[in-house]
Write an enzyme that holds these catalytic residues in place. Sequence first.
Site, short mmCIF file in Angstrom:
data_model
loop_
_atom_site.label_atom_id
_atom_site.label_comp_id
_atom_site.label_asym_id
_atom_site.label_seq_id
_atom_site.Cartn_x
_atom_site.Cartn_y
_atom_site.Cartn_z
N ASP A 53 36.97 88.57 -67.64
CA ASP A 53 37.10 88.50 -66.18
C ASP A 53 36.59 87.15 -65.69
O ASP A 53 35.81 86.49 -66.38
CB ASP A 53 36.30 89.65 -65.54
CG ASP A 53 36.83 90.05 -64.18
OD1 ASP A 53 37.64 89.29 -63.60
OD2 ASP A 53 36.42 91.11 -63.69
N LYS A 71 31.24 88.13 -57.67
CA LYS A 71 32.68 88.34 -57.83
C LYS A 71 33.23 88.96 -56.55
O LYS A 71 32.50 89.35 -55.67
CB LYS A 71 32.95 89.26 -59.03
CG LYS A 71 32.67 88.57 -60.35
CD LYS A 71 33.03 89.42 -61.57
CE LYS A 71 34.37 90.06 -61.52
NZ LYS A 71 35.49 89.13 -61.33
N ALA A 79 34.91 84.78 -62.26
CA ALA A 79 33.79 84.93 -61.33
C ALA A 79 33.90 83.86 -60.27
O ALA A 79 34.50 82.80 -60.49
CB ALA A 79 32.46 84.82 -62.06
N GLU A 115 36.97 95.88 -60.74
CA GLU A 115 36.43 94.98 -61.78
C GLU A 115 35.10 95.51 -62.30
O GLU A 115 34.85 95.53 -63.51
CB GLU A 115 36.26 93.57 -61.22
CG GLU A 115 37.59 92.87 -60.98
CD GLU A 115 37.45 91.52 -60.30
OE1 GLU A 115 38.25 90.63 -60.62
OE2 GLU A 115 36.56 91.35 -59.45
N GLY A 135 42.29 87.28 -60.94
CA GLY A 135 42.05 85.89 -60.52
C GLY A 135 42.78 84.92 -61.44
O GLY A 135 43.33 85.31 -62.48
N SER A 136 42.74 83.65 -61.05
CA SER A 136 43.55 82.66 -61.76
C SER A 136 43.01 82.36 -63.16
O SER A 136 43.80 82.00 -64.06
CB SER A 136 43.63 81.37 -60.94
OG SER A 136 42.35 80.91 -60.61
N THR A 137 41.71 82.49 -63.40
CA THR A 137 41.17 82.21 -64.73
C THR A 137 41.46 83.38 -65.67
O THR A 137 41.91 83.18 -66.81
CB THR A 137 39.66 81.92 -64.66
OG1 THR A 137 39.39 81.13 -63.49
CG2 THR A 137 39.18 81.18 -65.89
C1 5RP Z 1 38.48 88.74 -58.02
C2 5RP Z 1 37.41 87.97 -58.71
C3 5RP Z 1 37.84 86.77 -59.47
O1 5RP Z 1 37.49 86.94 -60.81
C4 5RP Z 1 37.17 85.57 -58.88
O2 5RP Z 1 37.58 85.46 -57.53
C5 5RP Z 1 37.52 84.28 -59.65
O3 5RP Z 1 38.85 83.93 -59.41
P1 5RP Z 1 39.47 82.58 -59.99
O4 5RP Z 1 39.46 82.71 -61.47
O5 5RP Z 1 40.86 82.54 -59.40
O6 5RP Z 1 38.63 81.43 -59.51
O7 5RP Z 1 36.25 88.29 -58.68
O8 5RP Z 1 37.94 89.76 -57.24
#
Ligand code: 5RP
Length: 227
Positions: free
Chosen positions: A86, A98, A88, A107, A33-35
Amino acid sequence: MKTTGGGEEAKRRAGERAAELAEDGEVVGLGTGSTAAHAIRALGRRVEDGLEIRGIPTSYGSADLAREAGIELATLDDALPDLAIDGADQVAGFDLIKGGGAAHTREKLVDGAADRLVIVADPSKEGKTLDRPVPLEVLPSARRPVAEAIEGLGGEPALRAAERKDGPVVTDNGNLVLDCDFGRIDEPADLAGDLASIPGALEHGLFVGLADAVFVGTEEGVEERRR
Ligand code: 5RP
């Protein structure tokens, strides 16, 4: 890498702060994911500066990003992670939903095997209770019976559609995703148990009791909550 919205600066702050926790010689679980991507890039910069770590990716996306960042990759056969970082989709206390990137099966494997799991998020992810649809990775041949089992539990399953492909999202493991709306989830541990017992449902996106810390990026800095 897919982004689910939220403040990019807040995500960056949270990811970069979590990346500071990795120590020489450690194996680090690399979320999706982006974070989490901000954390991976920051770890890559630390590797350039001499940090010696190996990363266990949770998706093709995080593996590609880690390679680009110069992080040596490993698998769970090689070692278990000392630390996992990770993102969420929703955070209530230390309970999470998630799977927004359809990567929750790997994950959960990597995050669950880690000595310590740090979740990185922006403020839009925080809530008092979990109430977003819960992603469920499902064997393609089990789609209908699993959907009926979800309805039996009071949920509304929706097959996740791909955005730049006709038809459904197919996960890195070759399966489908049902996003299951249960409304407000007052007892996430109970629902997690129910979902885990459905034949053909490989993994659900409820992460209960796994996170050791939640780092939320803000306008000014990072709020750190630890158990
Ligand atoms: C991927 C996930 C990601 O951690 C979740 O979608 C958060 O993503 P983002 O940081 O882009 O908001 O669970 O399966």
